[in-house]
Motif scaffolding. Structure first.
Motif, PDB file in Angstrom:
ATOM      1  N   VAL A 106      49.547  40.742  37.657  1.00  0.00           N
ATOM      2  CA  VAL A 106      48.450  41.593  38.245  1.00  0.00           C
ATOM      3  C   VAL A 106      49.105  42.313  39.511  1.00  0.00           C
ATOM      4  O   VAL A 106      49.434  41.653  40.225  1.00  0.00           O
ATOM      5  CB  VAL A 106      47.407  40.948  38.486  1.00  0.00           C
ATOM      6  N   SER A 107      48.849  43.604  39.697  1.00  0.00           N
ATOM      7  CA  SER A 107      49.405  44.340  40.675  1.00  0.00           C
ATOM      8  C   SER A 107      48.667  45.445  41.256  1.00  0.00           C
ATOM      9  O   SER A 107      47.665  46.081  40.409  1.00  0.00           O
ATOM     10  CB  SER A 107      50.824  45.145  40.194  1.00  0.00           C
ATOM     11  N   VAL A 109      46.744  48.601  42.632  1.00  0.00           N
ATOM     12  CA  VAL A 109      46.892  49.960  42.449  1.00  0.00           C
ATOM     13  C   VAL A 109      46.623  50.799  43.851  1.00  0.00           C
ATOM     14  O   VAL A 109      47.580  51.687  44.253  1.00  0.00           O
ATOM     15  CB  VAL A 109      46.048  50.495  41.365  1.00  0.00           C
ATOM     16  N   GLY A 110      45.769  50.453  44.524  1.00  0.00           N
ATOM     17  CA  GLY A 110      45.496  51.130  45.906  1.00  0.00           C
ATOM     18  C   GLY A 110      46.034  50.372  47.170  1.00  0.00           C
ATOM     19  O   GLY A 110      47.013  50.035  47.167  1.00  0.00           O
ATOM     20  N   LYS A 111      45.284  50.296  48.170  1.00  0.00           N
ATOM     21  CA  LYS A 111      45.619  49.914  49.445  1.00  0.00           C
ATOM     22  C   LYS A 111      45.124  48.425  49.715  1.00  0.00           C
ATOM     23  O   LYS A 111      45.121  48.019  50.998  1.00  0.00           O
ATOM     24  CB  LYS A 111      45.320  50.917  50.463  1.00  0.00           C
ATOM     25  N   ALA A 112      44.844  47.842  48.614  1.00  0.00           N
ATOM     26  CA  ALA A 112      44.523  46.299  48.962  1.00  0.00           C
ATOM     27  C   ALA A 112      45.660  45.659  49.931  1.00  0.00           C
ATOM     28  O   ALA A 112      46.620  45.820  49.372  1.00  0.00           O
ATOM     29  CB  ALA A 112      44.179  45.547  47.470  1.00  0.00           C
ATOM     30  N   LYS A 113      45.422  45.058  50.834  1.00  0.00           N
ATOM     31  CA  LYS A 113      46.308  44.088  51.497  1.00  0.00           C
ATOM     32  C   LYS A 113      46.763  42.850  51.038  1.00  0.00           C
ATOM     33  O   LYS A 113      47.886  42.398  51.157  1.00  0.00           O
ATOM     34  CB  LYS A 113      45.731  43.889  53.085  1.00  0.00           C
ATOM     35  N   SER A 114      45.935  42.192  50.386  1.00  0.00           N
ATOM     36  CA  SER A 114      46.123  40.967  49.694  1.00  0.00           C
ATOM     37  C   SER A 114      45.192  40.708  48.314  1.00  0.00           C
ATOM     38  O   SER A 114      44.045  40.968  48.448  1.00  0.00           O
ATOM     39  CB  SER A 114      46.103  39.870  50.550  1.00  0.00           C
ATOM     40  N   LEU A 115      45.798  40.173  47.474  1.00  0.00           N
ATOM     41  CA  LEU A 115      44.855  39.778  46.242  1.00  0.00           C
ATOM     42  C   LEU A 115      44.608  37.931  46.439  1.00  0.00           C
ATOM     43  O   LEU A 115      44.148  37.692  45.197  1.00  0.00           O
ATOM     44  CB  LEU A 115      45.671  39.990  44.893  1.00  0.00           C
ATOM     45  N   ARG A 116      45.197  37.597  47.318  1.00  0.00           N
ATOM     46  CA  ARG A 116      45.049  36.032  47.550  1.00  0.00           C
ATOM     47  C   ARG A 116      43.572  35.489  47.420  1.00  0.00           C
ATOM     48  O   ARG A 116      42.625  36.055  48.057  1.00  0.00           O
ATOM     49  CB  ARG A 116      45.575  35.580  48.675  1.00  0.00           C
ATOM     50  N   GLY A 117      43.294  34.645  46.469  1.00  0.00           N
ATOM     51  CA  GLY A 117      41.819  34.106  46.421  1.00  0.00           C
ATOM     52  C   GLY A 117      41.104  34.967  45.419  1.00  0.00           C
ATOM     53  O   GLY A 117      39.710  34.608  45.238  1.00  0.00           O
ATOM     54  N   ASN A 139      41.641  33.312  37.643  1.00  0.00           N
ATOM     55  CA  ASN A 139      41.795  33.534  39.022  1.00  0.00           C
ATOM     56  C   ASN A 139      43.476  33.677  39.293  1.00  0.00           C
ATOM     57  O   ASN A 139      44.329  33.189  38.588  1.00  0.00           O
ATOM     58  CB  ASN A 139      41.717  31.974  39.412  1.00  0.00           C
ATOM     59  N   LEU A 140      43.758  34.478  40.403  1.00  0.00           N
ATOM     60  CA  LEU A 140      45.105  34.710  40.544  1.00  0.00           C
ATOM     61  C   LEU A 140      45.745  33.780  41.192  1.00  0.00           C
ATOM     62  O   LEU A 140      45.044  32.844  42.105  1.00  0.00           O
ATOM     63  CB  LEU A 140      45.256  36.082  41.256  1.00  0.00           C
ATOM     64  N   VAL A 141      47.103  33.616  41.019  1.00  0.00           N
ATOM     65  CA  VAL A 141      47.964  32.922  41.783  1.00  0.00           C
ATOM     66  C   VAL A 141      48.848  33.732  42.583  1.00  0.00           C
ATOM     67  O   VAL A 141      49.553  34.613  41.886  1.00  0.00           O
ATOM     68  CB  VAL A 141      48.917  31.936  41.012  1.00  0.00           C
ATOM     69  N   ASN A 158      56.378  37.535  51.756  1.00  0.00           N
ATOM     70  CA  ASN A 158      56.509  37.938  50.455  1.00  0.00           C
ATOM     71  C   ASN A 158      55.798  39.138  50.108  1.00  0.00           C
ATOM     72  O   ASN A 158      55.506  39.949  50.998  1.00  0.00           O
ATOM     73  CB  ASN A 158      56.362  36.875  49.341  1.00  0.00           C
ATOM     74  N   ILE A 159      55.171  39.504  48.840  1.00  0.00           N
ATOM     75  CA  ILE A 159      54.224  40.467  48.366  1.00  0.00           C
ATOM     76  C   ILE A 159      52.960  40.067  48.083  1.00  0.00           C
ATOM     77  O   ILE A 159      52.722  39.184  47.094  1.00  0.00           O
ATOM     78  CB  ILE A 159      54.908  41.082  47.231  1.00  0.00           C
ATOM     79  N   PRO A 160      51.825  40.071  49.042  1.00  0.00           N
ATOM     80  CA  PRO A 160      50.651  39.686  48.705  1.00  0.00           C
ATOM     81  C   PRO A 160      49.751  40.519  47.757  1.00  0.00           C
ATOM     82  O   PRO A 160      48.692  40.108  47.267  1.00  0.00           O
ATOM     83  CB  PRO A 160      50.093  39.436  50.148  1.00  0.00           C
ATOM     84  N   SER A 161      50.070  41.625  47.522  1.00  0.00           N
ATOM     85  CA  SER A 161      49.505  42.591  46.729  1.00  0.00           C
ATOM     86  C   SER A 161      49.558  42.377  45.277  1.00  0.00           C
ATOM     87  O   SER A 161      49.321  43.319  44.339  1.00  0.00           O
ATOM     88  CB  SER A 161      49.984  44.017  47.160  1.00  0.00           C
ATOM     89  N   ALA A 162      50.426  41.331  44.762  1.00  0.00           N
ATOM     90  CA  ALA A 162      50.760  41.160  43.373  1.00  0.00           C
ATOM     91  C   ALA A 162      50.614  39.605  43.188  1.00  0.00           C
ATOM     92  O   ALA A 162      50.792  38.888  44.074  1.00  0.00           O
ATOM     93  CB  ALA A 162      51.990  41.771  42.792  1.00  0.00           C
ATOM     94  N   GLY A 163      50.278  39.315  42.087  1.00  0.00           N
ATOM     95  CA  GLY A 163      49.932  37.881  41.502  1.00  0.00           C
ATOM     96  C   GLY A 163      50.210  37.661  40.114  1.00  0.00           C
ATOM     97  O   GLY A 163      50.373  38.537  39.375  1.00  0.00           O
ATOM     98  N   ARG A 164      50.066  36.351  39.562  1.00  0.00           N
ATOM     99  CA  ARG A 164      50.208  36.168  38.248  1.00  0.00           C
ATOM    100  C   ARG A 164      48.844  35.244  37.864  1.00  0.00           C
ATOM    101  O   ARG A 164      48.455  34.668  38.829  1.00  0.00           O
ATOM    102  CB  ARG A 164      51.387  35.473  37.949  1.00  0.00           C
ATOM    103  N   ILE A 165      48.617  35.343  36.663  1.00  0.00           N
ATOM    104  CA  ILE A 165      47.617  34.574  36.018  1.00  0.00           C
ATOM    105  C   ILE A 165      48.186  33.644  34.839  1.00  0.00           C
ATOM    106  O   ILE A 165      48.332  34.221  33.607  1.00  0.00           O
ATOM    107  CB  ILE A 165      46.373  35.168  35.728  1.00  0.00           C
ATOM    108  N   PRO A 166      48.758  32.315  34.993  1.00  0.00           N
ATOM    109  CA  PRO A 166      49.409  31.648  34.038  1.00  0.00           C
ATOM    110  C   PRO A 166      48.287  31.492  32.621  1.00  0.00           C
ATOM    111  O   PRO A 166      47.273  30.986  32.982  1.00  0.00           O
ATOM    112  CB  PRO A 166      49.800  30.502  34.429  1.00  0.00           C
ATOM    113  N   GLY A 167      48.725  32.064  31.592  1.00  0.00           N
ATOM    114  CA  GLY A 167      47.762  32.072  30.409  1.00  0.00           C
ATOM    115  C   GLY A 167      46.576  32.702  30.681  1.00  0.00           C
ATOM    116  O   GLY A 167      45.342  32.093  29.913  1.00  0.00           O
ATOM    117  N   GLY A 168      46.638  33.535  31.465  1.00  0.00           N
ATOM    118  CA  GLY A 168      45.345  34.354  31.745  1.00  0.00           C
ATOM    119  C   GLY A 168      44.749  35.280  30.681  1.00  0.00           C
ATOM    120  O   GLY A 168      43.811  35.966  30.830  1.00  0.00           O
ATOM    121  N   ALA A 169      45.550  35.491  29.437  1.00  0.00           N
ATOM    122  CA  ALA A 169      45.198  36.627  28.483  1.00  0.00           C
ATOM    123  C   ALA A 169      45.193  35.980  27.137  1.00  0.00           C
ATOM    124  O   ALA A 169      46.180  35.269  26.732  1.00  0.00           O
ATOM    125  CB  ALA A 169      46.213  37.726  28.344  1.00  0.00           C
ATOM    126  N   THR A 170      44.259  36.385  26.578  1.00  0.00           N
ATOM    127  CA  THR A 170      43.993  35.876  25.050  1.00  0.00           C
ATOM    128  C   THR A 170      44.211  36.678  23.986  1.00  0.00           C
ATOM    129  O   THR A 170      43.919  37.854  24.137  1.00  0.00           O
ATOM    130  CB  THR A 170      42.892  35.028  24.844  1.00  0.00           C
TER     131      THR A 170
END
Length: 364
Positions: A106-107, A109-117, A139-141, A158-170
């Motif tokens: 998950v990345s 697109v706009g000017k979000a400073k962080s996706l944490r939480g 939920n994002l990691v 690091n890069i707080p504006s991108a994260g992953r969801i392990p097993g997040g898609a079916t």
């Protein structure tokens, strides 16, 4: 020679022979057995004021609320500080079936400073044909973080504006595969080479019988296979574990013009050639002088410019390449004159222009 020494020699020889061979699964892929890229656009909510306040984020939030049955009065401005518009990317593995889980990146697109939480809301993932192949949510990691003070100072790890969801898609839709629809398979080499393709076909024919495999070109080998899917899987299990000795790569020199990295493989040779490489250093220094007239001369004090120019050249000796010189002699000769990577590139290019370098010179 005792039996223990003989066994050690045989074991060393077997390991050496095994080290020279590669498994089929490591050097080739089965045509049609591939992953497919998926992409989607969604919203991440639950951020601590680190979202983006772009118009398209507000519009996406409004559309989401409308789909959930919530009517937003016209002219109402939504505060999207806790919402971020994101793009989702993932690879759909070959033979993936509906119900299986895959990871999602998950990345912002706009000017979000962080996706944490944050939490990703249900987002469809589409393929190149526009069809939905998976649904993502969760939920994002996030491995990065950012923090700031009232005076405007900020630190980012690091890069707080991108994260992953392990097993997040079916997976919702399977991609048809030609693996079970034909009585033959095509193996495509990762590195095309006529020798490797011929050896691969010969190895398969020796193991599975004459006429089983035929090299189509320097990149592909066609193999006859059972039509029954169960038998074909067992057949492929045997096939991918066969070992083949790949063909030797052609003589090449790879030069990275951006980093100065030079890679020379062991097949590079040089015909007789004499090389002299020296660095010319020019030093220019300004030493102005002050001109003071005599007491009764009536003149004025003046500054007289004075420039000193010095030229120094390194006393590097000329070195000679003998016929058929290989990689180790080339490196040793260049190191003796203290050549830097940039100097080595100049020497190799000059040898190529002189026709003394028996190798392909590739600049990336």
């Amino acid at each position: 020679m005792n039996i223990k020494t003989l066994l050690l020699i045989l074991l060393f020889s077997a390991n050496l022979a095994a080290a020279e061979n590669e498994r089929v699964k490591d050097i080739a892929d089965v045509a049609g057995v591939r992953s497919n890229q998926l992409v989607g656009y969604g919203l991440v909510v639950g951020l601590d004021g680190s979202g983006d306040k772009n118009p398209f984020t507000e519009q996406s939030t409004r559309n989401m609320l409308t789909q959930l049955g919530i009517t937003v009065p016209a002219g109402t401005k939504l505060d999207a500080a806790n919402v971020a518009a994101v793009m989702l990317t993932t690879d759909l593995p070959p033979f993936a079936k509906p119900g299986q889980k895959i990871d999602v990146t998950v990345s912002s697109v706009g000017k979000a400073k962080s996706l944490r939480g944050g939490t990703l809301l249900m987002t469809p993932l589409k393929g190149a044909d526009g069809k939905v192949y998976a649904i993502a949510q969760g939920n994002l990691v996030v491995g990065g973080l950012t923090a700031g003070g009232a005076d405007g100072s900020r630190i980012t790890v690091n890069i707080p504006s991108a994260g992953r969801i392990p097993g997040g898609a079916t997976v919702e839709r399977a991609v048809p595969s030609p693996f079970t629809d034909s009585d033959s398979l095509v193996l495509n080499l990762h590195t095309p080479d006529f020798t490797t393709a011929n050896r691969l076909a010969e190895s398969i024919n020796r193991t599975l019988g004459p006429g089983t495999a035929a090299a189509l070109d320097g990149s592909s080998v066609k193999v006859r296979a059972p039509r029954d899917s169960n038998q074909k899987v067992a057949f492929m299990s045997v096939l991918e574990n066969l070992t083949v000795e790949p063909g030797e790569a052609p003589a090449r020199i790879i030069i990275n013009s951006r980093t100065g990295t030079v890679v020379i493989n062991r097949h590079v040779t040089v015909t007789p050639a004499a090389v002299s490489h020296g660095n010319l250093t020019v030093t220019i220094s300004e030493n102005p002088e002050i001109s003071q007239p005599n007491a009764l001369a009536g003149g004025q004090t003046a500054i007289v410019p004075r420039t000193d120019v010095e030229v120094a050249e390194d006393a590097n000796r000329m070195f000679l390449f003998d016929p058929g010189v290989g990689l180790d002699q080339i490196v040793r000769a260049v190191n003796q004159v203290g050549a830097a990577p940039s100097d080595l590139v100049a020497i190799l290019e000059a040898l190529k222009q002189a026709g003394a370098l028996r190798a392909e010179l590739i600049v990336i």
